[in-house]
Structure formats: structure tokens, C-alpha cells
Design a protein around this motif. Sequence first.
Motif, PDB file in Angstrom:
ATOM      1  N   LEU A 132       0.746  -1.116  -0.104  1.00 15.01           N
ATOM      2  CA  LEU A 132      -0.139   0.071   0.076  1.00 15.01           C
ATOM      3  C   LEU A 132       0.876   1.198  -0.296  1.00 15.01           C
ATOM      4  O   LEU A 132       0.607   2.217  -0.826  1.00 15.01           O
ATOM      5  N   LEU A 133       2.106   1.272   0.899  1.00 12.50           N
ATOM      6  CA  LEU A 133       2.862   2.491   0.753  1.00 12.50           C
ATOM      7  C   LEU A 133       3.359   2.600  -0.522  1.00 12.50           C
ATOM      8  O   LEU A 133       3.762   3.555  -0.953  1.00 12.50           O
ATOM      9  N   GLY A 134       4.165   1.372  -1.145  1.00 10.51           N
ATOM     10  CA  GLY A 134       4.750   1.510  -2.502  1.00 10.51           C
ATOM     11  C   GLY A 134       3.772   1.983  -3.418  1.00 10.51           C
ATOM     12  O   GLY A 134       4.147   2.797  -4.367  1.00 10.51           O
ATOM     13  N   MET A 135       2.426   1.734  -3.412  1.00  8.39           N
ATOM     14  CA  MET A 135       1.275   2.151  -4.217  1.00  8.39           C
ATOM     15  C   MET A 135       1.303   3.603  -4.198  1.00  8.39           C
ATOM     16  O   MET A 135       1.092   4.583  -5.073  1.00  8.39           O
ATOM     17  N   ARG A 136       1.214   4.056  -2.920  1.00 10.28           N
ATOM     18  CA  ARG A 136       1.138   5.527  -2.673  1.00 10.28           C
ATOM     19  C   ARG A 136       2.121   6.253  -3.085  1.00 10.28           C
ATOM     20  O   ARG A 136       2.054   7.551  -3.809  1.00 10.28           O
ATOM     21  N   LEU A 137       3.463   5.959  -3.083  1.00  8.78           N
ATOM     22  CA  LEU A 137       4.604   6.508  -3.553  1.00  8.78           C
ATOM     23  C   LEU A 137       4.673   6.548  -5.104  1.00  8.78           C
ATOM     24  O   LEU A 137       5.084   7.403  -5.687  1.00  8.78           O
ATOM     25  N   ALA A 138       3.926   5.465  -5.802  1.00 14.71           N
ATOM     26  CA  ALA A 138       3.815   5.597  -7.202  1.00 14.71           C
ATOM     27  C   ALA A 138       3.044   6.520  -7.738  1.00 14.71           C
ATOM     28  O   ALA A 138       2.952   6.584  -8.942  1.00 14.71           O
ATOM     29  N   VAL A 139       2.110   6.849  -7.065  1.00 17.76           N
ATOM     30  CA  VAL A 139       0.978   7.770  -7.627  1.00 17.76           C
ATOM     31  C   VAL A 139       1.554   9.304  -7.674  1.00 17.76           C
ATOM     32  O   VAL A 139       2.241   9.864  -6.882  1.00 17.76           O
TER      33      VAL A 139
END
Length: 139
Positions: A132-139
Motif C-alpha cells: 500500500l505504501l509503495g502504491m501511494r509513492l507510485a501515484v
Amino acid sequence: MTDITFSVYFAFYLYLLLLLVQWGVATVSKAKQPHAVPGKIDDDLSHDSFVFRAHRTFHNTLENSALFIGTVLFAFVINYQSPVFALCVWVYVIARVIHMALYYAIATEKNPSPRSYFFLIGIIANVIMLVLLGMRLAV
């Protein structure tokens, strides 16, 4: 402060209390043993000994703490607020509490033991939090 943020803060606080309780149980149970030597656990102890189980419970939690604490603190730093993340934090904390209770209660050399499933649940929750954190950073 949102309800989600407070929920994660509270779960994190409970996790820190869990660490304190486990440290206390491990320390006191070992100190009550005859001829206890500070910082050393008897090599002959195994799962049939509560002292061993308390020691291993605490150390197992310490081994998993860096990833969990790092993940949660990273979420705090980037101000990540997600109901799914909060749920995973709670799942992790509850899994660790159940893991602790089972480790204290069941003296078994069997692998996997009942506590292993809750260890796995906690790891899966932590991996989901990292994703989830990785997805947030990718946005």
C-alpha cells in the motif's frame, strides 16, 4: 485528527505496550529461576519451559518489530491515511497478541505450531501495508 489516524496511533501504542509486557514477562520469569545469570538463558531449556517460551516470544516480537515499526512510522511521515492500512495494522497487532498468548500457553516442538499461523497472518498484514505504501509513492 481523523478516526483512521487515531485508530492507527492507538494500535501502534498497543503494540508498544505489547513489547513492554513481553519484556517484563520474559525478565521476571527468568529472574525467578534458581541461579539465574543476567543476560543468559540456560541452553538446556526448550518449549516445555515457560522461561524459554517467554524469552522466545519476546525475541520473536523483536525480530519482527523493525519491519512493522518502520512501516508504520513511514506511513506517519508521508501522512498516509487509509482504512485498509489501518485494518492491516490492527490485524498485525491482534495476530501478535494471539501469537504471544499461544506461545505462552502451548509447549510444543511441533512445526508448524498453532502460533505459526498467527505469525504468518502478521507477516502477510505487514507485506500488504508495504505494498500500500509503495502504491501511494507510485501515484
